[in-house]
Motif scaffolding. Structure first.
Motif, PDB file in Angstrom:
ATOM      1  N   ALA A  67     -22.261  -9.275  18.418  1.00  0.00           N
ATOM      2  CA  ALA A  67     -23.431  -8.756  18.849  1.00  0.00           C
ATOM      3  C   ALA A  67     -23.917  -9.448  20.317  1.00  0.00           C
ATOM      4  O   ALA A  67     -23.938 -10.676  20.337  1.00  0.00           O
ATOM      5  CB  ALA A  67     -24.405  -8.817  18.283  1.00  0.00           C
ATOM      6  N   LEU A  76     -32.199  -4.430  12.989  1.00  0.00           N
ATOM      7  CA  LEU A  76     -31.207  -3.396  13.587  1.00  0.00           C
ATOM      8  C   LEU A  76     -29.942  -3.929  13.658  1.00  0.00           C
ATOM      9  O   LEU A  76     -28.889  -3.302  13.067  1.00  0.00           O
ATOM     10  CB  LEU A  76     -31.657  -2.904  14.981  1.00  0.00           C
ATOM     11  CG  LEU A  76     -30.772  -2.037  15.656  1.00  0.00           C
ATOM     12  CD1 LEU A  76     -30.733  -0.843  15.044  1.00  0.00           C
ATOM     13  CD2 LEU A  76     -31.497  -1.855  17.120  1.00  0.00           C
ATOM     14  N   ARG A  77     -29.482  -5.335  14.247  1.00  0.00           N
ATOM     15  CA  ARG A  77     -28.290  -5.705  14.183  1.00  0.00           C
ATOM     16  C   ARG A  77     -27.903  -6.181  13.075  1.00  0.00           C
ATOM     17  O   ARG A  77     -26.683  -6.137  12.801  1.00  0.00           O
ATOM     18  CB  ARG A  77     -28.498  -7.055  15.310  1.00  0.00           C
ATOM     19  CG  ARG A  77     -28.512  -6.476  16.880  1.00  0.00           C
ATOM     20  CD  ARG A  77     -28.904  -7.608  17.748  1.00  0.00           C
ATOM     21  NE  ARG A  77     -28.093  -8.757  17.603  1.00  0.00           N
ATOM     22  CZ  ARG A  77     -28.073  -9.665  18.851  1.00  0.00           C
ATOM     23  NH1 ARG A  77     -29.006  -9.479  19.795  1.00  0.00           N
ATOM     24  NH2 ARG A  77     -27.111 -10.668  18.684  1.00  0.00           N
ATOM     25  N   SER A  79     -28.354  -4.618  10.175  1.00  0.00           N
ATOM     26  CA  SER A  79     -28.171  -3.100   9.681  1.00  0.00           C
ATOM     27  C   SER A  79     -26.815  -2.810  10.157  1.00  0.00           C
ATOM     28  O   SER A  79     -25.964  -2.025   9.425  1.00  0.00           O
ATOM     29  CB  SER A  79     -29.339  -2.144   9.657  1.00  0.00           C
ATOM     30  OG  SER A  79     -30.309  -2.604   9.194  1.00  0.00           O
ATOM     31  N   ASN A  80     -26.442  -2.919  11.354  1.00  0.00           N
ATOM     32  CA  ASN A  80     -25.239  -2.602  12.188  1.00  0.00           C
ATOM     33  C   ASN A  80     -24.075  -3.215  11.443  1.00  0.00           C
ATOM     34  O   ASN A  80     -23.013  -2.649  11.518  1.00  0.00           O
ATOM     35  CB  ASN A  80     -25.520  -2.988  13.667  1.00  0.00           C
ATOM     36  CG  ASN A  80     -24.286  -2.574  14.490  1.00  0.00           C
ATOM     37  OD1 ASN A  80     -23.255  -3.137  14.908  1.00  0.00           O
ATOM     38  ND2 ASN A  80     -23.994  -0.917  14.512  1.00  0.00           N
ATOM     39  N   LEU A  81     -24.471  -4.440  10.920  1.00  0.00           N
ATOM     40  CA  LEU A  81     -23.070  -5.303  10.508  1.00  0.00           C
ATOM     41  C   LEU A  81     -23.506  -5.192   9.146  1.00  0.00           C
ATOM     42  O   LEU A  81     -22.913  -6.037   8.424  1.00  0.00           O
ATOM     43  CB  LEU A  81     -23.169  -6.471  11.108  1.00  0.00           C
ATOM     44  CG  LEU A  81     -22.753  -6.939  12.470  1.00  0.00           C
ATOM     45  CD1 LEU A  81     -22.747  -8.312  12.966  1.00  0.00           C
ATOM     46  CD2 LEU A  81     -21.338  -6.293  12.749  1.00  0.00           C
ATOM     47  N   SER A  82     -23.884  -4.174   8.295  1.00  0.00           N
ATOM     48  CA  SER A  82     -24.385  -4.271   6.754  1.00  0.00           C
ATOM     49  C   SER A  82     -23.260  -4.290   5.913  1.00  0.00           C
ATOM     50  O   SER A  82     -23.029  -5.311   4.954  1.00  0.00           O
ATOM     51  CB  SER A  82     -25.252  -3.285   6.596  1.00  0.00           C
ATOM     52  OG  SER A  82     -24.420  -1.855   6.975  1.00  0.00           O
TER      53      SER A  82
END
Length: 266
Positions: A67, A76-77, A79-82
């Motif tokens: 990131a 947000l970040r 969640s992007n790598l959840s």
């Protein structure tokens, strides 16, 4: 019989000299003094959009973080790598390693994880397993993770902070509700001992040249044997609380340090 006796003595000596054996000896001395040690490790690690093949082809240069930017605690970040976070959680839970918290930290592609406190030897075992299998889980996502103390001079380093408190049959030896900030005399003396020997023990908690590259002013890593109340710029952060949570955070170690030696030194 003599041969087996020799091998048994050799094994005992080898264990005494290995990092886990060193910590066992220190904990034994603490028990002789009437203390147990409750401890927990907290690690930062960088994640890259790289594979084992790509980093070799690039000669480990110009690696791309998972990131960009320098945004900490970004939902947000995270969640992007959840999927990655979930797999780290579930993978560690399967080995009996409880993660108390895991989140994005300040820096490009940095994740921080705090492991739940346990008996000091068990906590070090869990820390060693966490570092090894976090790297494996990240690789399964076609990315790479590093626990180097300082992978880039342009970025802040990666810490391996160590939380600990002394316990007795009566509870936490660090907590005195009648004292300022709840800091018992034992806790004050313990902090003083850490300060007194911090320079020499740096050889254990900052074991490589790269380790010392992290210890520079202005980038959160401590450079003096200081302590303060909930102060994240000090080498020792005293955390006032109650009989269950009062503790210190030893902030000198980097993420690269051997957890058994970190615990033994602290």
């Amino acid at each position: 019989d003599g041969c087996w006796l020799f091998l048994g003595e050799f094994a005992e000596q080898a264990f005494a000299l290995c990092p886990r054996g060193v910590l066992s000896r220190v904990l034994g001395r603490a028990r002789d003094m009437g203390f147990g040690i409750l401890a927990g490790f907290e690690y930062e690690f960088f994640v890259f959009e790289e594979t084992r093949t790509s980093v070799i082809e690039k000669q480990f240069r110009d690696m791309v973080p998972a990131a960009p930017g320098n945004t900490g605690y970004s939902l947000l970040r995270q969640s992007n790598l959840s999927a990655l976070y979930t797999n780290i959680f579930s993978g560690m839970a399967g080995m009996g390693i409880e993660i108390e918290g895991i989140h994005e930290e300040m820096g490009a592609g940095v994740i921080e994880a705090a492991l739940r406190a346990d008996d000091a030897l068990v906590a070090a075992d869990k820390a060693a397993l966490f570092k090894t299998f976090t790297k494996a889980i990240v690789q399964n996502h076609d990315m790479m993770a590093t626990f180097m103390a300082k992978w880039s001079m342009a970025e802040a380093g990666q810490s391996g902070h160590f939380h600990l408190s002394l316990t007795t049959e009566g509870g936490c030896a660090f907590h005195d509700p009648s004292a300022d900030d709840g800091i018992a005399t034992t806790m004050r003396h313990f902090i003083g001992g850490q300060q007194r020997h911090m320079a020499e023990l740096a050889a254990l908690v900052a074991p490589t040249v790269n380790s010392f590259r992290r210890l520079i002013p202005g980038l959160w890593a401590p450079t003096d044997a200081t302590w303060g109340i909930d102060n994240r710029t000090c080498a020792i952060r005293a955390l006032p609380g109650d009989a269950k949570t009062q503790r210190i955070e030893y902030r000198v170690p980097g993420a690269d340090a051997n957890p058994y030696l970190v615990a033994a030194a602290a």
